[in-house]
Design a protein around this motif. Structure first.
Motif, PDB file in Angstrom:
ATOM      1  N   TYR A   1      31.855  31.369  45.862  1.00 14.14           N
ATOM      2  CA  TYR A   1      31.945  32.412  46.886  1.00 14.14           C
ATOM      3  C   TYR A   1      33.182  33.269  46.677  1.00 14.14           C
ATOM      4  CZ  TYR A   1      28.463  29.665  49.443  1.00 14.14           C
ATOM      5  OH  TYR A   1      27.344  28.979  49.804  1.00 14.14           O
ATOM      6  N   PHE A   2      34.304  32.634  46.396  1.00 17.08           N
ATOM      7  CA  PHE A   2      35.544  33.380  46.224  1.00 17.08           C
ATOM      8  C   PHE A   2      35.434  34.349  45.045  1.00 17.08           C
ATOM      9  CE2 PHE A   2      39.892  33.935  44.655  1.00 17.08           C
ATOM     10  CZ  PHE A   2      40.499  34.382  45.812  1.00 17.08           C
ATOM     11  N   CYS A   3      34.977  33.848  43.912  1.00 19.32           N
ATOM     12  CA  CYS A   3      34.868  34.707  42.725  1.00 19.32           C
ATOM     13  C   CYS A   3      33.813  35.797  42.917  1.00 19.32           C
ATOM     14  CB  CYS A   3      34.525  33.867  41.499  1.00 19.32           C
ATOM     15  SG  CYS A   3      35.837  32.739  41.020  1.00 19.32           S
ATOM     16  N   PHE A   4      32.672  35.431  43.467  1.00 24.74           N
ATOM     17  CA  PHE A   4      31.578  36.388  43.646  1.00 24.74           C
ATOM     18  C   PHE A   4      31.981  37.518  44.581  1.00 24.74           C
ATOM     19  CE2 PHE A   4      27.796  37.682  46.104  1.00 24.74           C
ATOM     20  CZ  PHE A   4      27.066  38.262  45.083  1.00 24.74           C
ATOM     21  N   TYR A   5      32.490  37.171  45.761  1.00 25.66           N
ATOM     22  CA  TYR A   5      32.810  38.221  46.733  1.00 25.66           C
ATOM     23  C   TYR A   5      34.056  39.005  46.335  1.00 25.66           C
ATOM     24  CZ  TYR A   5      29.125  36.751  49.846  1.00 25.66           C
ATOM     25  OH  TYR A   5      27.895  36.478  50.379  1.00 25.66           O
ATOM     26  N   LEU A   6      35.040  38.340  45.772  1.00 24.97           N
ATOM     27  CA  LEU A   6      36.240  39.072  45.371  1.00 24.97           C
ATOM     28  C   LEU A   6      35.913  40.092  44.285  1.00 24.97           C
ATOM     29  CD1 LEU A   6      39.329  39.315  45.739  1.00 24.97           C
ATOM     30  CD2 LEU A   6      39.547  37.731  43.836  1.00 24.97           C
ATOM     31  N   SER A   7      35.220  39.656  43.252  1.00 22.82           N
ATOM     32  CA  SER A   7      34.920  40.594  42.165  1.00 22.82           C
ATOM     33  C   SER A   7      33.923  41.668  42.607  1.00 22.82           C
ATOM     34  CB  SER A   7      34.388  39.837  40.944  1.00 22.82           C
ATOM     35  OG  SER A   7      33.208  39.141  41.271  1.00 22.82           O
ATOM     36  N   SER A   8      32.924  41.290  43.391  1.00 26.05           N
ATOM     37  CA  SER A   8      31.910  42.267  43.804  1.00 26.05           C
ATOM     38  C   SER A   8      32.474  43.306  44.756  1.00 26.05           C
ATOM     39  CB  SER A   8      30.743  41.556  44.483  1.00 26.05           C
ATOM     40  OG  SER A   8      30.143  40.648  43.614  1.00 26.05           O
ATOM     41  N   ILE A   9      33.267  42.884  45.702  1.00 29.79           N
ATOM     42  CA  ILE A   9      33.816  43.842  46.674  1.00 29.79           C
ATOM     43  C   ILE A   9      34.843  44.747  46.009  1.00 29.79           C
ATOM     44  CG2 ILE A   9      35.204  44.022  48.774  1.00 29.79           C
ATOM     45  CD1 ILE A   9      33.648  41.599  49.834  1.00 29.79           C
ATOM     46  N   VAL A  10      35.692  44.179  45.163  1.00 32.85           N
ATOM     47  CA  VAL A  10      36.669  45.023  44.461  1.00 32.85           C
ATOM     48  C   VAL A  10      35.958  46.023  43.555  1.00 32.85           C
ATOM     49  CG1 VAL A  10      38.486  44.973  42.706  1.00 32.85           C
ATOM     50  CG2 VAL A  10      38.574  43.388  44.616  1.00 32.85           C
ATOM     51  N   LEU A  11      34.948  45.569  42.828  1.00 30.47           N
ATOM     52  CA  LEU A  11      34.196  46.476  41.959  1.00 30.47           C
ATOM     53  C   LEU A  11      33.460  47.532  42.790  1.00 30.47           C
ATOM     54  CD1 LEU A  11      33.340  47.074  39.018  1.00 30.47           C
ATOM     55  CD2 LEU A  11      31.358  45.605  39.427  1.00 30.47           C
ATOM     56  N   GLY A  12      32.850  47.111  43.884  1.00 29.43           N
ATOM     57  CA  GLY A  12      32.144  48.064  44.740  1.00 29.43           C
ATOM     58  C   GLY A  12      33.080  49.109  45.326  1.00 29.43           C
ATOM     59  N   LEU A  13      34.267  48.675  45.768  1.00 31.24           N
ATOM     60  CA  LEU A  13      35.231  49.635  46.308  1.00 31.24           C
ATOM     61  C   LEU A  13      35.779  50.548  45.217  1.00 31.24           C
ATOM     62  CD1 LEU A  13      37.188  47.386  48.840  1.00 31.24           C
ATOM     63  CD2 LEU A  13      35.537  49.195  49.356  1.00 31.24           C
ATOM     64  N   ALA A  14      35.998  50.001  44.029  1.00 33.85           N
ATOM     65  CA  ALA A  14      36.510  50.820  42.933  1.00 33.85           C
ATOM     66  C   ALA A  14      35.490  51.861  42.494  1.00 33.85           C
ATOM     67  CB  ALA A  14      36.900  49.931  41.754  1.00 33.85           C
ATOM     68  N   LEU A  15      34.223  51.521  42.589  1.00 31.90           N
ATOM     69  CA  LEU A  15      33.172  52.450  42.175  1.00 31.90           C
ATOM     70  C   LEU A  15      32.582  53.239  43.345  1.00 31.90           C
ATOM     71  CD1 LEU A  15      31.226  50.206  39.636  1.00 31.90           C
ATOM     72  CD2 LEU A  15      32.814  52.071  39.118  1.00 31.90           C
TER      73      LEU A  15
END
Length: 195
Positions: free
Chosen positions: A25-39
């Motif tokens: 959960y930590f890796c999935f949400y951290l990477s997905s949310i950061v990537l989503g916000l960056a893009l």
């Protein structure tokens, strides 16, 4: 006796699942949310965030089922929210503004810390006593020390084994309590999501 052993095996599996799911959960949400916000300034970011937030319902229900199987704690399922009618941007706005999604992400990511604690305590509670109980069988082949005392005779090995069996009994009760506390965490998560 067999039932107690099976219960302890279930507890170890639950503690390892807690660690594994917490890391996921930590890796999935951290990477997905950061990537989503960056893009988010492109067309790709907002749909990515929308689809990531839609996964929260599935993962929260998985936690409920896992808790029921391993701890026998029953939790009422959450009502599934329906997708908003309209175009993709209206659906994205509804998912991003849904407070329950962000609360779910917070509680699921917080499980990483709980999972790390479970891993350490699970090893100390379940694997440590087993090593104390069966490790002295290897004293003729290895140099073993127990609190600074060399285990170099059969009597010392038996003493260490008896300490290991006593620890196994005591830690079994402690492990059952720990698993119930972790099940309580899932109950608190559902209570917070319901509001």
């Amino acid at each position: 006796m067999k039932r107690a052993i099976m219960r302890n095996v279930q507890n170890v599996i639950f503690l390892l699942f807690t660690f594994g799911s917490g890391v996921f959960y930590f890796c999935f949400y951290l990477s997905s949310i950061v990537l989503g916000l960056a893009l988010s300034f492109t067309v790709v970011g907002i749909p990515l965030l929308t689809n990531v937030l839609r996964t929260t319902q599935t993962f929260v229900q998985y936690e409920r089922i896992q808790t029921k199987i391993y701890t026998d704690i029953s939790i009422e399922p959450l009502t599934t929210s329906q997708r908003v009618k309209g175009n993709q941007w209206m659906q994205a706005k509804a998912e991003l503004m849904n407070r329950k999604n962000w609360i779910s992400v917070y509680w699921l990511m917080q499980k990483f810390v709980l999972g790390c604690i479970c891993l350490v305590i699970g090893v100390l509670i379940y694997i440590g006593p087993v090593l104390f109980a069966f490790g002295p069988l290897l004293y003729p082949y290895l140099e073993l020390y127990f609190f600074g005392i060399a285990v170099d005779s059969g009597l010392k090995a038996l003493q260490m084994m008896s300490v290991g069996f006593i620890l196994m009994i005591g830690c079994s009760k402690l492990g059952n309590g720990l698993v119930q506390v972790i099940g309580g965490y899932t109950r608190l998560m559902f209570k917070a999501i319901r509001g």
